[in-house]
Design an enzyme around this catalytic site. Structure first.
Site, short mmCIF file in Angstrom:
data_model
loop_
_atom_site.label_atom_id
_atom_site.label_comp_id
_atom_site.label_asym_id
_atom_site.label_seq_id
_atom_site.Cartn_x
_atom_site.Cartn_y
_atom_site.Cartn_z
N GLU A 122 0.85 -1.19 0.00
CA GLU A 122 0.00 0.00 0.00
C GLU A 122 0.89 1.24 0.00
O GLU A 122 2.11 1.15 0.17
CB GLU A 122 -0.94 -0.01 1.21
CG GLU A 122 -1.97 -1.14 1.13
CD GLU A 122 -2.95 -1.18 2.29
OE1 GLU A 122 -3.08 -0.18 3.02
OE2 GLU A 122 -3.58 -2.23 2.47
N HIS A 245 -9.23 9.22 2.48
CA HIS A 245 -8.80 8.11 1.62
C HIS A 245 -9.06 8.52 0.18
O HIS A 245 -10.14 9.02 -0.13
CB HIS A 245 -9.58 6.83 1.96
CG HIS A 245 -8.92 5.60 1.43
ND1 HIS A 245 -8.84 5.33 0.08
CD2 HIS A 245 -8.31 4.56 2.06
CE1 HIS A 245 -8.20 4.17 -0.09
NE2 HIS A 245 -7.86 3.70 1.10
N ARG A 291 -1.00 8.70 0.96
CA ARG A 291 -2.42 9.03 0.81
C ARG A 291 -2.74 10.52 0.73
O ARG A 291 -3.60 10.93 -0.02
CB ARG A 291 -3.15 8.48 2.04
CG ARG A 291 -4.07 7.40 1.68
CD ARG A 291 -4.63 6.79 2.92
NE ARG A 291 -4.48 5.35 2.76
CZ ARG A 291 -4.93 4.47 3.61
NH1 ARG A 291 -5.53 4.86 4.71
NH2 ARG A 291 -4.77 3.19 3.37
N HIS A 352 -11.65 9.37 6.22
CA HIS A 352 -11.39 7.94 6.45
C HIS A 352 -10.89 7.64 7.85
O HIS A 352 -11.34 6.68 8.47
CB HIS A 352 -10.34 7.50 5.43
CG HIS A 352 -9.97 6.05 5.49
ND1 HIS A 352 -10.88 5.05 5.23
CD2 HIS A 352 -8.79 5.44 5.76
CE1 HIS A 352 -10.27 3.88 5.34
NE2 HIS A 352 -9.00 4.08 5.67
N ARG A 387 -1.20 8.88 8.92
CA ARG A 387 -1.05 7.46 9.24
C ARG A 387 -0.59 6.67 8.02
O ARG A 387 -1.14 6.80 6.93
CB ARG A 387 -2.38 6.89 9.71
CG ARG A 387 -2.35 5.39 9.97
CD ARG A 387 -3.70 4.90 10.41
NE ARG A 387 -4.69 5.07 9.38
CZ ARG A 387 -5.17 4.07 8.64
NH1 ARG A 387 -4.75 2.84 8.80
NH2 ARG A 387 -6.07 4.31 7.73
P1 FAD Z 1 -14.06 0.49 15.65
O1 FAD Z 1 -13.70 -0.74 14.96
O2 FAD Z 1 -14.63 1.58 14.83
O3 FAD Z 1 -15.08 0.14 16.81
C1 FAD Z 1 -15.72 1.17 17.54
C2 FAD Z 1 -16.80 0.53 18.38
O4 FAD Z 1 -17.30 1.47 19.32
C3 FAD Z 1 -18.01 0.07 17.59
O5 FAD Z 1 -18.41 -1.16 18.12
C4 FAD Z 1 -19.06 1.14 17.88
O6 FAD Z 1 -20.39 0.71 17.74
C5 FAD Z 1 -18.72 1.46 19.32
N1 FAD Z 1 -19.16 2.77 19.78
C6 FAD Z 1 -18.87 3.98 19.28
N2 FAD Z 1 -19.45 4.94 20.02
C7 FAD Z 1 -20.11 4.32 21.03
C8 FAD Z 1 -20.91 4.77 22.10
N3 FAD Z 1 -21.18 6.07 22.31
N4 FAD Z 1 -21.44 3.85 22.95
C9 FAD Z 1 -21.22 2.52 22.74
N5 FAD Z 1 -20.49 2.05 21.73
C10 FAD Z 1 -19.93 2.94 20.88
N6 FAD Z 1 -7.02 0.10 9.07
C11 FAD Z 1 -6.03 -0.77 8.84
O7 FAD Z 1 -5.08 -0.86 9.61
N7 FAD Z 1 -6.08 -1.58 7.73
C12 FAD Z 1 -7.11 -1.54 6.84
O8 FAD Z 1 -7.14 -2.30 5.89
C13 FAD Z 1 -8.16 -0.62 7.06
N8 FAD Z 1 -9.18 -0.53 6.19
C14 FAD Z 1 -10.24 0.30 6.49
C15 FAD Z 1 -11.35 0.31 5.65
C16 FAD Z 1 -12.45 1.06 5.98
C17 FAD Z 1 -13.65 1.09 5.08
C18 FAD Z 1 -12.44 1.84 7.16
C19 FAD Z 1 -13.63 2.67 7.53
C20 FAD Z 1 -11.33 1.86 7.99
C21 FAD Z 1 -10.23 1.08 7.66
N9 FAD Z 1 -9.10 1.05 8.48
C22 FAD Z 1 -8.09 0.18 8.22
C23 FAD Z 1 -9.09 1.74 9.77
C24 FAD Z 1 -9.45 0.72 10.86
O9 FAD Z 1 -10.46 -0.13 10.39
C25 FAD Z 1 -9.92 1.38 12.13
O10 FAD Z 1 -9.02 2.39 12.51
C26 FAD Z 1 -10.01 0.37 13.25
O11 FAD Z 1 -10.81 -0.70 12.85
C27 FAD Z 1 -10.57 1.02 14.49
O12 FAD Z 1 -10.80 0.03 15.44
P2 FAD Z 1 -11.41 0.44 16.83
O13 FAD Z 1 -11.61 -0.81 17.59
O14 FAD Z 1 -10.62 1.53 17.42
O15 FAD Z 1 -12.84 1.11 16.44
C1 SIN Z 2 -7.32 0.39 2.46
O1 SIN Z 2 -7.53 -0.80 2.38
O2 SIN Z 2 -7.05 1.11 1.51
C2 SIN Z 2 -7.41 1.01 3.79
C3 SIN Z 2 -6.21 0.69 4.55
C4 SIN Z 2 -6.09 1.58 5.75
O3 SIN Z 2 -6.89 2.49 5.95
O4 SIN Z 2 -5.15 1.36 6.51
#
Ligand code: FAD
Ligand code: SIN
Length: 536
Positions: A122, A245, A291, A352, A387
């Site tokens: 990437e 993104h 990015r 993103h 990032r």
């Molecule tokens: P999340 O996975 O977002 O979980 C947050 C949780 O908190 C959810 O369960 C939500 O319902 C809950 N929540 C929020 N507010 C409240 C509230 N007030 N009360 C109760 N519950 C609440 N990163 C990578 O490293 N590699 C990738 O390939 C990648 N691809 C991505 C693709 C997409 C489409 C997106 C959107 C992001 C991507 N990212 C990627 C970024 C990565 O997915 C996120 O940064 C990461 O998953 C965040 O994890 P987290 O556990 O911190 O939050």
């Molecule tokens: C992607 O798959 O392009 C997202 C990866 C990331 O946000 O880290």
């Protein structure tokens, strides 16, 4: 009569990778509650496509991964944090595999059947190092984690429960050093606000993409954790660094669908609608430049030509390869009438990832005793001003593991807590106020606080957000809370924080680009923008 507070050793808010990995690590040591505002799998994690960056190949090294992360971070990463997270990453990824996570493999060329990880590439990575499960890595991660945690007897689930605000000794008017005691939570099935108390409260609420009109994030991403922490007086940093993104699918029927950067990693090329490549004139790495560079170049191309999107073209690759490597994207686009093996994909940049957030150390500790933050909600210093792709799932694993170790020693959260006060609030009469303000706020952020900024636009945004906040707050005091209103209040707070941080930084660095200060200023290298709520 108000129900008695529910008490736990660990209260985890959020069920993405950070929250669930923390819960798994804490489960053997005490009672854990996972409070999550929708179904347990609904999270940014579940939609991650590209994968997890970690050093697993002999051709790669920790030093190279550290170098790429520091480069992307544009002088603002905390090097010590970067080194530790990257060094500990491979061990945490192995634990994930032990829980049942399966990464894609391929046959080693020239061998008869020897297998190795099919490492993806990437933007900004000097080596192939992204472990992935085809183009649906997040779903596989979330499934493996939920399968593992669902069988833990000490973990209790509270789905459709919305965390409203942190309860602190200071808010309760108690003397002595401030500490977090628990959380008020809206049970969305009954409409009642319940009280949860815990020795350790863990924010794992993810990011804030929904603050912008166009985003790759699902609906849950409303910055609730940052807003709650800010209201509780915890420091928030670097919110100006919102990552856009470059390639979100452009189609009226596709809400927030990402086209992974891995498509460009496998040779996909960004083109204008005239079929011409234009990235090479912006960066030597062309379509696979970092990015921020790609998103800005697309933004400039769209402004120059007046087009609403650009193209991402991978049609020169063999169709069977495309279908096998990107099955989710292939089927989604086909459903919408785009055959990506034959046609270029219409794409636009979209909000993103939040690089800033609640200030923590590498162990997830915040400035408020008893409160931890892990995952996208936290600002550890790994990402700096931008990032590196696929570093966030890695950070969530490492920091959740470390925070669980640290939170074991947090004691003394069980104090008398008064129930939530509704006062004379009624049920809301006009939901149009909420929907109108929701749209206005997100459009303001998109138009005035987007990929390219100016001081004047930021000041305009600040003014408008202020007016909206007054109205939202009035509504909040007058009516019973609903999740829509709570999310609106939170995105307004997060919008304010993004603008305040952006106005604090008189330079362009990483993801923060302003026409008034187009260059980086060495006086600002290593300086975080910090906002603290002095009204808490
Ligand atoms: P999340 O996975 O977002 O979980 C947050 C949780 O908190 C959810 O369960 C939500 O319902 C809950 N929540 C929020 N507010 C409240 C509230 N007030 N009360 C109760 N519950 C609440 N990163 C990578 O490293 N590699 C990738 O390939 C990648 N691809 C991505 C693709 C997409 C489409 C997106 C959107 C992001 C991507 N990212 C990627 C970024 C990565 O997915 C996120 O940064 C990461 O998953 C965040 O994890 P987290 O556990 O911190 O939050
Ligand atoms: C992607 O798959 O392009 C997202 C990866 C990331 O946000 O880290």
């Amino acid at each position: 009569m108000a129900a008695k507070p529910k008490h736990f050793d660990f209260l985890v808010l959020g069920s993405g990778i950070a929250g669930v990995f923390f819960a798994l690590k804490a489960a053997p040591r005490g009672r854990v509650a996972i409070v999550t505002k929708k179904h347990r799998a609904e999270s940014n994690t579940n939609y991650a496509q590209g994968g997890i960056a970690a050093v697993t190949s002999k051709e790669d090294s920790i030093e190279m991964h550290v170098g790429d992360t520091l480069n992307a971070g544009a002088g603002l990463c905390k090097e010590e944090v970067v080194r530790r997270i990257i060094a500990e990453g491979p061990e945490r990824v192995s634990e994930l595999m032990a829980l049942g996570m399966e990464f894609s493999e391929r046959e080693v060329p020239g061998t008869s059947g020897r297998r190795e990880y099919d490492l993806g590439k990437e933007g900004g990575h000097s080596k192939r190092r992204i472990l992935h499960a085809k183009d649906a890595t997040g779903r596989a991660v979330e499934t493996a984690l939920l399968n593992a945690v669902n069988i833990q007897p000490s973990v209790e689930w509270f789905e459709n429960h919305f965390a409203i605000d942190l309860i602190t000794t200071q808010k309760l008017g108690q003397s002595g050093p401030n500490r977090c005691l628990g959380v008020y939570v809206l049970n969305q099935m009954t409409g009642e606000v319940e009280t949860f108390s815990a020795n350790a409260v863990v924010l794992a609420t993810g990011g804030c993409g929904k603050v912008y009109l166009y985003t790759t994030n699902p609906d849950i991403a409303t910055g609730d954790g940052v807003a709650m922490a800010y209201r509780a007086g915890v420091d928030i940093a670097n919110m100006e660094f919102i990552q856009f993104h470059p390639t979100c699918l452009y189609h009226p029927l596709a809400k927030s669908f990402l086209i992974t950067e891995a498509v460009r990693g496998e040779g996909g090329v960004i083109k204008g609608l005239d079929g011409q490549e234009f990235m090479q004139s912006h960066h030597e790495l062309g379509s696979l430049a970092p990015r921020d560079v790609v998103a800005r170049a697309i933004d400039a191309e769209m402004k120059r030509t007046g087009s609403e999107f650009v193209h991402l073209d991978i049609t020169h690759k063999p169709a069977p390869f495309i279908i096998d490597r990107f099955p989710t994207i292939y089927s989604k686009c086909l459903e919408l009438g785009i055959d990506i093996t034959k046609q270029p994909i219409p794409v636009v940049p979209a909000a993103h990832y939040q690089c800033g957030g609640v200030v923590t150390n590498i162990d997830g500790e915040t400035s408020l005793c008893g409160l931890y933050a892990v995952g996208e909600v936290a600002c550890t210093g790994l990402h700096g001003a931008n990032r590196l792709a696929s570093n966030s799932l890695l950070e969530a694993l490492v920091c959740a593991h470390r925070a669980a170790g640290r939170a074991l020693n947090t004691g003394g959260g069980e104090l008398e807590i008064p129930p939530w006060q509704t006062g004379s609030a009624n049920d809301a009469d006009e939901m149009v106020v909420v929907s109108h303000n929701w749209d206005e706020l997100r459009r303001t952020m998109w138009d005035y606080v987007g990929i390219v900024r100016t001081t004047k636009r930021l000041q305009r945004a600040r003014k408008r957000i202020g007016v909206l906040q007054e109205e939202i707050l009035q509504y909040y005091w007058d009516f019973n809370v609903t999740s829509d209103l709570l999310e609106l209040r939170n995105i307004a707070t997060v919008a304010e924080l993004i603008v305040e941080c952006a106005l604090q930084r008189p330079e362009s660095r990483g993801l923060h680009y302003t026409l008034d200060y187009p260059d980086a200023d060495s006086n600002w290298a290593q300086k975080d923008t910090i906002v603290s709520n002095t009204r808490s």
